[in-house]
Design an enzyme around this catalytic site. Structure first.
Site, PDB file in Angstrom:
ATOM      1  N   MET A 291      -3.741  -7.061  -7.470  1.00 20.75           N
ATOM      2  CA  MET A 291      -3.255  -8.199  -8.251  1.00 20.75           C
ATOM      3  C   MET A 291      -4.387  -9.084  -8.777  1.00 20.75           C
ATOM      4  O   MET A 291      -4.316 -10.301  -8.717  1.00 20.75           O
ATOM      5  CB  MET A 291      -2.264  -9.004  -7.413  1.00 20.75           C
ATOM      6  N   ARG A 292      -5.424  -8.432  -9.279  1.00 24.98           N
ATOM      7  CA  ARG A 292      -6.543  -9.145  -9.911  1.00 24.98           C
ATOM      8  C   ARG A 292      -6.888  -8.458 -11.210  1.00 24.98           C
ATOM      9  O   ARG A 292      -6.744  -7.241 -11.324  1.00 24.98           O
ATOM     10  CB  ARG A 292      -7.784  -9.093  -9.024  1.00 24.98           C
ATOM     11  N   LEU A 293      -7.401  -9.258 -12.154  1.00 29.02           N
ATOM     12  CA  LEU A 293      -7.883  -8.673 -13.400  1.00 29.02           C
ATOM     13  C   LEU A 293      -9.340  -8.264 -13.209  1.00 29.02           C
ATOM     14  O   LEU A 293     -10.106  -8.963 -12.545  1.00 29.02           O
ATOM     15  CB  LEU A 293      -7.805  -9.699 -14.534  1.00 29.02           C
TER      16      LEU A 293
ATOM     17  N   ASN B  10      -3.897   2.304 -13.737  1.00 24.95           N
ATOM     18  CA  ASN B  10      -3.032   1.321 -13.089  1.00 24.95           C
ATOM     19  C   ASN B  10      -1.598   1.810 -13.157  1.00 24.95           C
ATOM     20  O   ASN B  10      -1.198   2.462 -14.125  1.00 24.95           O
ATOM     21  CB  ASN B  10      -3.135  -0.017 -13.835  1.00 24.95           C
TER      22      ASN B  10
ATOM     23  N   HIS C 202       2.322   0.345 -13.057  1.00 27.14           N
ATOM     24  CA  HIS C 202       3.048  -0.917 -13.217  1.00 27.14           C
ATOM     25  C   HIS C 202       4.551  -0.634 -13.227  1.00 27.14           C
ATOM     26  O   HIS C 202       5.000   0.310 -13.896  1.00 27.14           O
ATOM     27  CB  HIS C 202       2.616  -1.619 -14.519  1.00 27.14           C
TER      28      HIS C 202
ATOM     29  N   GLY D 200       0.777  -1.237   0.000  1.00 28.42           N
ATOM     30  CA  GLY D 200       0.000   0.000   0.000  1.00 28.42           C
ATOM     31  C   GLY D 200       0.808   1.287   0.000  1.00 28.42           C
ATOM     32  O   GLY D 200       0.280   2.352   0.295  1.00 28.42           O
ATOM     33  N   SER D 201       2.086   1.225  -0.390  1.00 26.16           N
ATOM     34  CA  SER D 201       2.874   2.478  -0.375  1.00 26.16           C
ATOM     35  C   SER D 201       2.349   3.458  -1.424  1.00 26.16           C
ATOM     36  O   SER D 201       2.337   4.677  -1.190  1.00 26.16           O
ATOM     37  CB  SER D 201       4.364   2.199  -0.585  1.00 26.16           C
ATOM     38  N   ASN D 202       1.882   2.971  -2.558  1.00 31.76           N
ATOM     39  CA  ASN D 202       1.299   3.876  -3.562  1.00 31.76           C
ATOM     40  C   ASN D 202      -0.024   4.451  -3.081  1.00 31.76           C
ATOM     41  O   ASN D 202      -0.322   5.623  -3.298  1.00 31.76           O
ATOM     42  CB  ASN D 202       1.114   3.162  -4.898  1.00 31.76           C
TER      43      ASN D 202
HETATM   44  C1  GAR Z   1       3.890  -1.403  -7.228  1.00 32.16           C
HETATM   45  O1  GAR Z   1       5.251  -1.513  -7.580  1.00 32.16           O
HETATM   46  C2  GAR Z   1       3.024  -1.480  -8.468  1.00 32.16           C
HETATM   47  O2  GAR Z   1       3.614  -0.911  -9.590  1.00 32.16           O
HETATM   48  C3  GAR Z   1       2.877  -2.972  -8.638  1.00 32.16           C
HETATM   49  O3  GAR Z   1       2.683  -3.450  -7.333  1.00 32.16           O
HETATM   50  C4  GAR Z   1       3.447  -2.631  -6.441  1.00 32.16           C
HETATM   51  C5  GAR Z   1       2.578  -2.265  -5.269  1.00 32.16           C
HETATM   52  O4  GAR Z   1       3.335  -1.644  -4.270  1.00 32.16           O
HETATM   53  N1  GAR Z   1       1.798  -3.301  -9.510  1.00 32.16           N
HETATM   54  C6  GAR Z   1       1.840  -4.298 -10.376  1.00 32.16           C
HETATM   55  O5  GAR Z   1       2.782  -5.043 -10.488  1.00 32.16           O
HETATM   56  C7  GAR Z   1       0.611  -4.417 -11.263  1.00 32.16           C
HETATM   57  N2  GAR Z   1       0.793  -5.436 -12.218  1.00 32.16           N
HETATM   58  P1  GAR Z   1       2.596  -0.918  -3.071  1.00 32.16           P
HETATM   59  O6  GAR Z   1       1.596  -1.935  -2.488  1.00 32.16           O
HETATM   60  O7  GAR Z   1       3.683  -0.600  -2.081  1.00 32.16           O
HETATM   61  O8  GAR Z   1       1.913   0.289  -3.594  1.00 32.16           O
END
Ligand code: GAR
Length: 194
Positions: free
Chosen positions: A87-89, A104, A106, A12-14
């Site tokens: 992490m789901r479609l 999204n 990535h 959840g840092s984003n």
């Molecule tokens: C992030 O690096 C994001 O880009 C990636 O999951 C991480 C979540 O980090 N997303 C994917 O790989 C999507 N396919 P976070 O939970 O610390 O925000």
């Protein structure tokens, strides 16, 4: 003012970076949707006093989980969805029913390395340039129209942890910025109200 829902499965840092950024704007993060009990994102939501909803996908069709999510989004009149490590479609039907923008982030330069483990795969590649992609979501795996890519050149001497840190720094710098732009445009759409 417009309302954002963030979907997350992990740390959840984003989610936190987006929430902090929007706290300085007329917009707000209305809720967190999470598919995993125990996800770090849920603890962050509690600390930030943002409503969170844990949606179980286990033992039922994806469509049932998505109907539950759509009910939450409709009640909260959500304008924009941000997938921050979700992490789901999402099904084509969910995307169409929601009707608003879904973004999204990535951690690779798509179309290279979609799916899980993109940072490690990028790190082990011979690519000199690594980075992130922010895109609108369709029903595919990390696919849909690209909104923004940011990259950096690596020397080849960095560790995996250093590369991970640079990628997360780019995400935390740019994902909130792009979301803000979509929220600024949202009042003209008001898709739930039509
Ligand atoms: C992030 O690096 C994001 O880009 C990636 O999951 C991480 C979540 O980090 N997303 C994917 O790989 C999507 N396919 P976070 O939970 O610390 O925000």
């Amino acid at each position: 003012m417009a309302d954002l829902a963030v979907f997350a499965s992990g740390n959840g840092s984003n989610f936190e970076a987006v929430s902090e950024h929007l706290a300085q704007s007329p917009h707000r993060v209305t809720c967190l949707v999470c598919d995993r009990t125990g996800a770090g994102a849920l603890r962050r939501a509690a600390r930030l006093s943002i409503a969170s909803h844990v949606i179980s996908y286990a033992g039922r069709p994806r469509e049932d989980a998505e109907q539950e999510i759509l009910g939450i989004l409709r009640d909260a009149m959500v304008d924009v969805i941000a997938l921050a490590g979700f992490m789901r479609l999402l099904s084509a039907s969910f995307i169409e029913t929601f009707g608003g923008p879904i973004l999204n982030v990535h951690p690779s330069l798509l179309p290279r390395y979609p799916g899980i483990g993109a940072i490690e795969t990028s790190f082990h590649s011979k690519d000199n340039e690594l980075g992130i992609t922010i895109h609108e979501v369709d029903h595919g795996l990390d696919s849909g129209p690209i909104v923004l890519q940011k990259s950096f050149r690596r020397t080849g001497r960095e560790s995996l942890a250093e590369i991970e840190q640079r990628i997360h720094e780019l995400e935390h710098r740019w994902f909130p910025d792009v979301i803000r732009r979509f929220l600024d445009d949202a009042p003209s759409r008001q898709h739930w109200r039509m």
